[in-house]
Design a protein around this motif. Structure first.
Motif, short mmCIF file in Angstrom:
data_model
loop_
_atom_site.label_atom_id
_atom_site.label_comp_id
_atom_site.label_asym_id
_atom_site.label_seq_id
_atom_site.Cartn_x
_atom_site.Cartn_y
_atom_site.Cartn_z
N ASP A 1 0.82 -1.21 0.00
CA ASP A 1 0.00 0.00 0.00
C ASP A 1 0.85 1.26 0.00
O ASP A 1 2.00 1.28 0.47
CB ASP A 1 -0.94 0.00 1.21
N VAL B 1 -2.46 11.29 -6.40
CA VAL B 1 -2.94 9.90 -6.42
C VAL B 1 -2.45 9.20 -7.68
O VAL B 1 -1.94 8.07 -7.62
CB VAL B 1 -4.48 9.85 -6.34
N ALA C 1 -1.09 6.08 -5.41
CA ALA C 1 -1.64 5.91 -4.07
C ALA C 1 -2.72 4.84 -4.08
O ALA C 1 -3.57 4.80 -4.99
CB ALA C 1 -2.20 7.23 -3.56
N THR C 2 -2.72 4.00 -3.06
CA THR C 2 -3.75 2.97 -2.94
C THR C 2 -4.83 3.35 -1.92
O THR C 2 -5.94 2.84 -1.97
CB THR C 2 -3.13 1.62 -2.52
N GLY D 1 -6.32 6.97 -0.11
CA GLY D 1 -6.29 8.43 -0.06
C GLY D 1 -6.99 8.92 1.18
O GLY D 1 -8.19 8.69 1.35
N HIS E 1 -12.78 6.78 -10.88
CA HIS E 1 -12.06 5.64 -10.36
C HIS E 1 -11.47 4.77 -11.49
O HIS E 1 -10.40 4.16 -11.32
CB HIS E 1 -12.97 4.79 -9.47
N LEU F 1 -6.27 3.05 -6.74
CA LEU F 1 -6.79 3.64 -5.51
C LEU F 1 -7.88 2.74 -4.94
O LEU F 1 -8.98 2.66 -5.46
CB LEU F 1 -7.36 5.04 -5.80
N MET G 1 -10.90 5.88 -0.36
CA MET G 1 -10.53 7.09 0.36
C MET G 1 -11.16 7.04 1.75
O MET G 1 -12.23 6.47 1.92
CB MET G 1 -10.99 8.34 -0.40
N VAL H 1 -15.25 6.33 -6.43
CA VAL H 1 -14.25 5.91 -5.45
C VAL H 1 -14.95 5.56 -4.14
O VAL H 1 -15.69 6.39 -3.59
CB VAL H 1 -13.22 7.03 -5.20
#
Length: 529
Positions: free
Chosen positions: A221, A264, A269-270, A272, A291, A297, A300, A321
């Motif tokens: 991650d 991201v 980034a996995t 947020g 997404h 990602l 979040m 997302v």
């Protein structure tokens, strides 16, 4: 519970188990993947690997040892998000010192008071910060002062990091034990002088693995974090949790609505990290992304304040997302953490098991599932939740069990919905009205960006309902529209007596809606009418 002053010793004369978890995580990561990036700073345009991080921590331990800094001796930090800041926070505690993080912008007017209360042996400051008058402050506060300096992978030459270059990389056995103080971090001081929340190594370390598990965090991650690493929320969720799993931190200095998704995308980034204010900003000024464009990602997060269900739904509909809402408090750390698989809409998910969370009434009795009450918890059979007052006295906020001041409901699945603050509850004619419930109805209005409901004095009912609202960018909002919307969705006793339209609503420095300031503004503008 009334606060009590802690005896002068503050601790049991017997020493518990040595605290080695932080050192062990640092060493394990450096051995397993030495060249992997631990912290990527998007603003500094540099990164530090796990091997480099261990070297910094080892040098730091030798430096602190040479200065005679022992268990419960305090190292104060006047600095913002940076690789240098985060390395001192983790490395200082890994050695066994008490690291005291002070939010520069929020606590600037209190620097002298805070530092005299802390009585640190060492204060590290960011020399690029105009709000820090190090010459004046160092003459009025105890301990040594040193510019934080700049870490460079080819060797630092100035400040604290320059000093570290003069010390060996030999490992130093941690000097702390579980009952020792790991960290002190300062509250906002919005309504009064800030207080320093104290957490022991036991409290901090016990909060970290469950938080990482709640995120389903792995070494693969990459966690994007912009919130201040001067508070326990970011420190545990996005600092210690990634450290415990060997994951990577994508570090930003502060939130940027226009750059967030660029970060991201660029840094893959996995997870947020975000909050309700940030999510609302993405809806108010949409970004052209979905997404499908950033499939790496996972989800979040949202925390710091309850996320209105309408905002949650609109965001997921717009961006695709998943949002996983979390919950914590300054005195405890993280209370509930979920991920894209365990989240439950409208709730913060299931609380971390060790907290033994319950929902209680005013008499402290547990209420049935589905009923609103105050959130109470306590992760240890015996524990004093402590803080430093403005004069430096160590006091007990609660013993063994702590009430957070938040109202909540637990459903049949064991998931908790946080409905607001007990102090924000509006009591109109003896009937309890949750501001969050009214806010959620208001946010269903398509043209509305923000809403905050407050209670104001009323001669007949005791309190009345007033709603502050702000329109989305480019939209027009009228009181008639708001009243018409509410009249079909709220019972008469919950209907707002007054609608106040503003271009934007005030927030605290942590992104929470500043209802206290709104109450003060209402009193000034309408209180005598």
């Amino acid at each position: 519970m009334d606060s009590n002053t802690v005896p002068a010793t503050g601790r049991s004369p017997s020493r518990g188990a040595p605290e080695t978890s932080l050192r062990d995580w640092i060493t394990a990561n450096a051995e397993k993947h030495p060249d992997k990036v631990f912290i990527q700073s998007v603003d500094q345009d540099k990164a530090i690997t796990f091997s480099q991080f261990k070297t910094v921590c080892d040098r730091m331990a030798n430096y602190l040892q040479s200065k005679g800094i022992g268990p419960n001796d305090r190292v104060a930090m006047l600095s913002n998000n940076s690789i240098e800041h985060l390395c001192v926070y983790i490395g200082g505690m890994a050695y066994g010192a008490t690291v005291c993080t002070i939010h520069v912008e929020m606590n600037a007017v209190y620097f002298e008071q805070i530092l005299n209360a802390l009585h640190p042996k060492l204060t590290l400051f960011e020399d690029s910060e105009d709000r820090i008058d190090s010459v004046t402050l160092s003459s009025k506060t105890p301990g040594d002062w040193l510019n934080l300096g700049d870490w460079q992978d080819n060797g630092s030459t100035a400040g604290f990091y320059g000093e570290l270059e003069n010390h060996p990389t030999d490992p130093v056995e941690p000097i702390s034990h579980w009952e020792d103080d790991a960290s002190i971090y300062y509250t906002s001081g919005t309504a009064s002088a800030p207080k320093g929340c104290i957490v022991s190594f036991r409290e901090l370390i016990e909060n970290t693995p469950p938080t990482a598990e709640g995120l389903a965090l792995t070494e693969d991650d990459r966690v994007l974090e912009f919130r201040a690493f001067n508070w326990i929320s970011a420190q545990v969720l996005s600092g210690l949790s990634p450290l415990s799993k060997g994951a990577t931190i994508i570090l930003a200095r502060k939130f940027s609505q226009s750059r967030y998704f660029d970060w991201v995308r660029e840094h893959k980034a996995t997870i947020g990290v975000c909050n309700p204010t940030g999510l609302a900003m993405f809806l108010n000024r949409p970004i052209d992304i979905h997404h499908d464009d950033i499939p790496h990602l996972r989800f979040m997060t949202s925390s710091s304040a309850p996320l209105m269900q309408e905002t949650w739904k609109q965001f997921e509909d717009k961006y695709g997302v998943p949002i996983a809402q979390g919950y914590g408090c300054s005195e405890i750390g993280w209370i509930a953490v979920s991920n894209e698989h365990t989240r439950k809409f409208g709730t913060v998910g299931k609380p971390l098991a060790y907290h033994r969370l319950t929902i209680v009434d005013g008499d402290g009795k547990e209420v049935p599932h589905g009923e609103t009450g105050e959130i109470e918890l306590g992760g240890f059979d015996t524990n004093a939740y402590r803080y430093l007052d403005e004069h430096g006295a160590e006091k007990i906020h609660a013993q063994d069990r702590l009430r957070t001041g938040d109202l909540g409901v637990m459903d049949e699945d064991g998931c908790v919905a946080v409905t607001g603050r007990a102090k924000d509850l509006i009591i109109r004619g003896g009937v309890n009205i949750s501001p969050a419930e009214v806010d959620n109805i208001l946010l269903q209005i398509p043209a509305l960006a923000e809403a905050a409901t407050i209670g104001v004095p009323d001669k007949i009912y005791g309190e009345e309902v007033v709603c502050y609202v702000a329109p989305k960018e480019g939209e027009t909002l009228t009181t008639e529209t708001v009243v018409a919307h509410c009249s079909t969705r709220l019972p008469e006793f919950r209907m707002p007596k007054q609608i106040v339209i503003r271009d934007e609503l005030p927030k605290t420095e942590r992104g929470k809606m500043n209802r206290l300031l709104l109450s003060e503004q209402w009193q000034e503008e309408f209180g005598n009418s």
